[in-house]
Design an enzyme around this catalytic site. Sequence first.
Site, mmCIF file in Angstrom:
data_model
loop_
_atom_site.group_PDB
_atom_site.id
_atom_site.type_symbol
_atom_site.label_atom_id
_atom_site.label_comp_id
_atom_site.label_asym_id
_atom_site.label_seq_id
_atom_site.Cartn_x
_atom_site.Cartn_y
_atom_site.Cartn_z
ATOM 1 C CG ASP A 144 -2.106 0.886 1.096
ATOM 2 O OD1 ASP A 144 -2.208 1.564 0.050
ATOM 3 O OD2 ASP A 144 -2.934 0.926 2.009
ATOM 4 C CG HIS A 145 2.661 4.837 -2.647
ATOM 5 N ND1 HIS A 145 2.256 6.077 -3.085
ATOM 6 C CD2 HIS A 145 3.985 4.948 -2.400
ATOM 7 C CE1 HIS A 145 3.302 6.893 -3.130
ATOM 8 N NE2 HIS A 145 4.358 6.238 -2.717
ATOM 9 C CB SER A 146 -3.027 4.759 0.605
ATOM 10 O OG SER A 146 -3.142 3.757 1.572
#
Length: 366
Positions: free
Chosen positions: A308-310
């Site tokens: 996840d890059h969020s």
Amino acid sequence: MPAGSAWCQPALLLLLSCVPLRAAEISCRNEDGETVDWFALYKLPKHAKGQIPLLGLEYLYMDALTPQWQLGKYLINMSQGALGQTLQQLYETYESKAKMCVSLQRNTTAYAIYNDEIPESDSKGSKCGHTKGFLLLDKSQGFWVIHSVPLFPPNPEDGYGYPSTGESFGQTAICITFKYDQFTEIDQQMLSYNPGIYSCSIPDIFQADLPNLQKLCAKSRLPSPPLCHLSKLQSAQGETFLHFAKSHLFIDDIYVAWMAQELKTDLLAESWQRSGEKLYSNCSLDYHVYNINTIGMPLNSTFHSINDHSKWAVSRKYKDQWTCIGDLNRAAEQAWRSGGFICTQNEQIYKAFRHLIIHYESCTSA
Ligand SMILES: *[C@@H]1O[C@H](CO)[C@@H](O)[C@H](O)[C@H]1NC(C)=O
Ligand SMILES: *[C@@H]1O[C@H](CO)[C@@H](O)[C@H](O)[C@H]1NC(C)=O
Ligand SMILES: *[C@@H]1O[C@H](CO)[C@@H](O)[C@H](O)[C@H]1NC(C)=O
Ligand SMILES: *[C@@H]1O[C@H](CO)[C@@H](O)[C@H](O)[C@H]1NC(C)=O
């Protein structure tokens, strides 16, 4: 008909033909192109287990009119999606071939697009803020989008697109519609933020109200920023948001050192953990910050935070109800970067994000 009408009339027609473009107010737009006070979306990573097909382009979507997650009707690379519909207002203003309309609108509309990773450029903006977003407004109102996607969006002249580099990992975006007066506050935040603006237009009529954006756009020198600054913002429909902006001189983990303590809430934090020195869950101060490590999406799909890059965080306790979506990761190096978060106690946004969390790391596991 009086004399003169012969040349007046085409001009009048031209002016009239501008009206449809101006009729709708600048606003966040949903997947049907309708104006919404806010929307949030969560693009799923390619590597998730479950029933949703996994192109890395599917996303969960919610807005003020449909305030719980639903699978997006489109893929994130399609202009019909909420990001595309919202950006379309920028393209209409700056790309339209009806030149007269354009010049009228150009003088009365301001926009800025920023990212620390700029499309069609090799340089990573390590001097500017670790922040990604765009805003568009006129003297009535506009919107601000904060997101996590590198190299996005394309330059306006290239139209809508989504970079293939943004497919593998999870990404978040939030759009909020604001009345004009709120943009002077947002302009203040830009001073600490120091965003890497790569496309912009801030006409002179905005000079008094948006001095920092205008300087950033012109790449001229900014006054020295406050270490950090908290702004209270109100959406067009009256939803309250708190915006945290830290400068690169506020050298600490924004989650632990500032947000959790300021909001007086323990936070569960989701952020990119693959680059730099990972910060573990931290219970040193009054309010704790725990790293999330597993996310469970509706439709029985799960993924690990490593995909996840969020960047977002929610209150651990349901009664506190804070949700923050923003720019910075829990990594040691990010202490030296400017950036921020926008936070809300909107119950539906909180529930939507809080219910995604399957597991987080306790402090003792560090
Ligand atoms: C979106 O991505 C899919 C899968 O790669 C592709 O088939 C489709 O053509 C793309 N659509 C647009 C509008 O780029
Ligand atoms: C728009 O701006 C241009 C130059 O910036 C100016 O020449 C023109 O008169 C302006 N038009 C309007 C309608 O304000
Ligand atoms: C927790 O975070 C604070 C603020 O960044 C820091 O001073 C402290 O050393 C951290 N504690 C641990 C155990 O990492
Ligand atoms: C959810 O997924 C798990 C593992 O993939 C599977 O065992 C379970 O039956 C699924 N549940 C539903 C309701 O589909």
